[in-house]
Design a protein around this motif. Sequence first.
Motif, PDB file in Angstrom:
ATOM      1  N   UNK A  13      10.914   6.177  -0.589  1.00 44.40           N
ATOM      2  CA  UNK A  13      12.349   6.015  -0.823  1.00 44.40           C
ATOM      3  C   UNK A  13      12.617   5.870  -2.314  1.00 44.40           C
ATOM      4  N   UNK A  14      13.787   6.309  -2.717  1.00 46.03           N
ATOM      5  CA  UNK A  14      14.191   6.134  -4.108  1.00 46.03           C
ATOM      6  C   UNK A  14      14.124   4.656  -4.472  1.00 46.03           C
ATOM      7  N   UNK A  15      13.561   4.385  -5.621  1.00 40.58           N
ATOM      8  CA  UNK A  15      13.378   3.003  -6.049  1.00 40.58           C
ATOM      9  C   UNK A  15      12.034   2.427  -5.660  1.00 40.58           C
ATOM     10  N   UNK A  16      11.305   3.141  -4.824  1.00 42.90           N
ATOM     11  CA  UNK A  16      10.019   2.668  -4.358  1.00 42.90           C
ATOM     12  C   UNK A  16       8.877   3.017  -5.297  1.00 42.90           C
ATOM     13  N   UNK A  17       7.672   2.695  -4.861  1.00 39.52           N
ATOM     14  CA  UNK A  17       6.475   2.896  -5.669  1.00 39.52           C
ATOM     15  C   UNK A  17       5.430   3.692  -4.903  1.00 39.52           C
ATOM     16  N   UNK A  18       4.559   4.322  -5.667  1.00 32.03           N
ATOM     17  CA  UNK A  18       3.467   5.096  -5.080  1.00 32.03           C
ATOM     18  C   UNK A  18       2.359   5.162  -6.112  1.00 32.03           C
ATOM     19  N   UNK A  19       1.117   5.194  -5.647  1.00 33.12           N
ATOM     20  CA  UNK A  19      -0.005   5.358  -6.568  1.00 33.12           C
ATOM     21  C   UNK A  19      -0.808   6.589  -6.180  1.00 33.12           C
ATOM     22  N   UNK A  20      -1.033   7.428  -7.163  1.00 35.38           N
ATOM     23  CA  UNK A  20      -1.883   8.590  -6.988  1.00 35.38           C
ATOM     24  C   UNK A  20      -3.252   8.311  -7.599  1.00 35.38           C
ATOM     25  N   UNK A  21      -4.263   8.927  -7.008  1.00 36.81           N
ATOM     26  CA  UNK A  21      -5.622   8.822  -7.530  1.00 36.81           C
ATOM     27  C   UNK A  21      -6.144  10.200  -7.883  1.00 36.81           C
ATOM     28  N   UNK A  22      -6.976  10.242  -8.897  1.00 35.38           N
ATOM     29  CA  UNK A  22      -7.628  11.478  -9.318  1.00 35.38           C
ATOM     30  C   UNK A  22      -9.112  11.159  -9.435  1.00 35.38           C
ATOM     31  N   UNK A  23      -9.903  11.681  -8.518  1.00 31.54           N
ATOM     32  CA  UNK A  23     -11.324  11.350  -8.461  1.00 31.54           C
ATOM     33  C   UNK A  23     -12.153  12.522  -8.972  1.00 31.54           C
ATOM     34  N   UNK A  24     -13.066  12.199  -9.863  1.00 33.17           N
ATOM     35  CA  UNK A  24     -13.883  13.212 -10.513  1.00 33.17           C
ATOM     36  C   UNK A  24     -15.269  13.282  -9.893  1.00 33.17           C
TER      37      UNK A  24
END
Length: 125
Positions: A13-24
Amino acid sequence: QERLVESGGGLVQAGGSMRLSCTASGFDLYAWAIGWFRQAPGKGREGVGCISTDSRTYYGESVKGRFAVSRDNAKRTVYLQMNSLQAVDPGVYYCGKDYSAYGCPHLASVSFHLWGQGAQVAVSS
């Protein structure tokens, strides 16, 4: 074989948070700067943030103060924490490996290679 894999996308939702990961895998993550870029439909690739080998961070103007890039070399992973998500933020988010000293500070996508497959981020109003 060198590879980057993004994960953690989805709908928020707008105003919310999210975390992306980038694994090598296949190379020593600690030795490379890693950048995050995003691409919305019909638009070019936009620099979001980058983290250098000594953990200096650089951000695009549209995300400053809202997004944060961090790295955990032991886990071979770079993170993109996204807070206060807005309608301008949806798109496919990619991480890339910086092959030049110019790329990270300037978020110059031409300097990045070894892109992952991307993570889709959608924001609902």
